[in-house]
Structures are given as structure tokens and as C-alpha cells.
Design a protein around this motif. Sequence first.
Motif, short mmCIF file in Angstrom:
data_model
loop_
_atom_site.label_atom_id
_atom_site.label_comp_id
_atom_site.label_asym_id
_atom_site.label_seq_id
_atom_site.Cartn_x
_atom_site.Cartn_y
_atom_site.Cartn_z
N TYR A 1 69.12 -7.44 -6.23
CA TYR A 1 67.80 -7.48 -6.83
C TYR A 1 66.76 -7.26 -5.73
O TYR A 1 66.98 -7.57 -4.57
N LEU B 1 62.16 -10.67 -10.40
CA LEU B 1 63.34 -10.00 -9.83
C LEU B 1 63.69 -8.80 -10.68
O LEU B 1 63.78 -8.90 -11.91
N TYR C 1 80.91 -4.70 -11.11
CA TYR C 1 81.83 -5.57 -11.82
C TYR C 1 83.06 -5.91 -11.01
O TYR C 1 83.68 -6.96 -11.21
N GLY D 1 71.14 -0.47 -12.13
CA GLY D 1 70.30 -1.46 -12.78
C GLY D 1 69.04 -0.79 -13.31
O GLY D 1 69.07 0.35 -13.75
N LEU E 1 67.47 -9.54 -2.65
CA LEU E 1 68.34 -10.68 -2.92
C LEU E 1 69.67 -10.21 -3.46
O LEU E 1 69.73 -9.43 -4.41
N ARG F 1 78.31 -13.67 -9.32
CA ARG F 1 78.38 -14.47 -10.54
C ARG F 1 79.69 -15.23 -10.58
O ARG F 1 80.76 -14.64 -10.48
N ALA G 1 81.82 -13.86 -16.99
CA ALA G 1 80.80 -12.82 -16.86
C ALA G 1 79.77 -12.97 -17.98
O ALA G 1 78.64 -12.52 -17.85
N ASN G 2 80.18 -13.63 -19.05
CA ASN G 2 79.30 -13.79 -20.20
C ASN G 2 78.27 -14.90 -19.97
O ASN G 2 77.10 -14.74 -20.24
N THR G 3 78.72 -16.03 -19.44
CA THR G 3 77.86 -17.20 -19.37
C THR G 3 77.64 -17.75 -17.97
O THR G 3 76.89 -18.70 -17.80
N GLY G 4 78.31 -17.19 -16.99
CA GLY G 4 78.23 -17.75 -15.66
C GLY G 4 76.88 -17.55 -15.01
O GLY G 4 76.21 -16.54 -15.22
N GLU G 5 76.49 -18.52 -14.18
CA GLU G 5 75.22 -18.40 -13.47
C GLU G 5 75.40 -17.60 -12.19
O GLU G 5 76.52 -17.43 -11.70
N LEU G 6 74.30 -17.13 -11.65
CA LEU G 6 74.31 -16.37 -10.42
C LEU G 6 74.13 -17.29 -9.22
O LEU G 6 73.40 -18.28 -9.27
N PHE H 1 72.85 -17.01 -5.32
CA PHE H 1 72.07 -16.09 -4.52
C PHE H 1 72.22 -16.35 -3.03
O PHE H 1 72.40 -17.49 -2.58
N GLY H 2 72.08 -15.26 -2.27
CA GLY H 2 71.93 -15.38 -0.83
C GLY H 2 70.50 -15.78 -0.49
O GLY H 2 69.65 -15.93 -1.37
N PHE I 1 68.51 -19.34 -18.70
CA PHE I 1 68.72 -19.94 -17.40
C PHE I 1 67.38 -20.27 -16.74
O PHE I 1 66.39 -19.59 -16.97
N TYR J 1 66.00 -21.01 -12.68
CA TYR J 1 66.28 -21.02 -11.25
C TYR J 1 65.04 -21.48 -10.50
O TYR J 1 63.92 -21.28 -10.97
N ARG K 1 69.82 -13.63 -21.06
CA ARG K 1 70.79 -12.57 -21.33
C ARG K 1 71.06 -12.57 -22.83
O ARG K 1 71.18 -13.62 -23.44
N TYR L 1 76.07 -7.48 -19.50
CA TYR L 1 75.98 -8.80 -18.87
C TYR L 1 74.79 -8.93 -17.93
O TYR L 1 74.76 -9.80 -17.08
#
Lengths: 114, 115
Positions: free
Chosen positions: A35, A43, A50, A58, A90, A94, A98-103, A105-106, B34, B36, B94, B101
Motif C-alpha cells: 500500500y 491507504l 496470493y 491493486g 506499507l 494476511r 484470506a476471507n476474514t483474516g486481518e492484515l 503491517f510493517g 476492521f 486499525y 471488505r 479479498y
Amino acid sequence: DVKVTQSSRYLVKRTGEKVFLECVQDMDHENMFWYRQDPGLGLRLIYFSYDVKMKEKGDIPEGYSVSREKKERFSLILESASTNQTSMYLCASRGGSANTGELFFGEGSRLTVL
Amino acid sequence: AQSVAQPEDQVNVAEGNPLTVKCTYSVSGNPYLFWYVQYPNRGLQFLLKYITGDNLVKGSYGFEAEFNKSQTSFHLKKPSALVSDSALYFCAVRDIGDSSYKLIFGSGTRLLVRP
């Protein structure tokens, strides 16, 4: 804890230079993202991946390319940097579904192009 | 198309008072939502998410958020603000039906908690 590491926190480059931004994650996540963050714009997604050797554009891919040769590493490449690419970059991976997981970040890479 | 709106650029609150950071969303199907937080010169940290079930979601650092489907909102709340809560907060959405996704972020709201 999940760790996403961006190798360069601050970079200063000149117009026309090729720029590599490196990102490594240590949790065996399949999905990784790049991002850019600009004030007032939030962002914006540049590219995502994937899995190894897979990439998807994107919302703002122009002027950028990516490389994912190994699962843990996702690189962002600016082939010929321009001043309008001055920004905070950034990387994220994930966890979970892949459907519900949070990200995760660095810490970000702040790039200035002169 | 998916979108997220954070109508306030900045929210100011006194320490000890309740805080609310607003978020509304637009998706064609059902949302995953979400929140953050970003501290100065740092990356984003996950606070909480709504996937399904109870509309009130509790997360890290005493934060909670309420999913309101009729108002398409997912406001972030905390009963008693701390000075250390001062940071930039991002809402993200999302669409469950979106096979890419992708996560769409709002523009962010800066929270300033004064002593």
C-alpha cells in the motif's frame, strides 16, 4: 508475534532512479500486499500477491511492479522514480483465512524522490 | 464498488471522557469490517474486526465497535480515553462477495486526547 520487516525505513532517491523496497514476513502467510499512504487519502493498494510468483494489480499499479520469488519476501519496484511517488509505503501480510483474516503491517518505508 | 467514509479528519477529547470515531461503509453484499491504529512513524496495528455474530465487538486496548447494518456504520468507541490513545485510526471494509479479498481503507481520523 507476527513480524513484517521492511528493510528501509527512510530513503531519498533522485528522479529516474530505480528503487527497490523489500518486505519479509516470518509467519508463512500466503497473501502479501503493498500500500501507499498519503495524507487525506488513506491507504491505497498498489499490488498484492496470493502466493509465490502470483501477483495482482491493486487500485494504483501504474509506475510500479512487484516480485514474489519466495513466500516470505515481497518486493516493490519503482522502475523510474518520479516526484509524485514520494510517499509512505506499507507492506502487509494476511494471517488466517484470506476471507476474514486481518492484515499485519510493517513499520513502513518513507520514500522521498527529489 | 466498496467504499469507506470516515467523516471526521480529527476528533478531540479530554482524557477520561468517552470517545467515538465514526465510520460508514458501502458494499454491495455483506461486509467484513476492521479497525486499525497507527502511531507516529509506525505501521498499522490491528484493533478489532466484525465478521459475524454479536454486533458489539471488543478489541485491543479497551476499544470496542458496534456494527449497525441499517445505518451501514461501524463506529469505534472507548468508555474512557487515555492520552496514549492519541493516534491515527483507520476503518476498513471488505465485501464478503468480493473474490479478490481486497481490503478498502478509509482516509483516517486523527484522535487527539488532551490531558
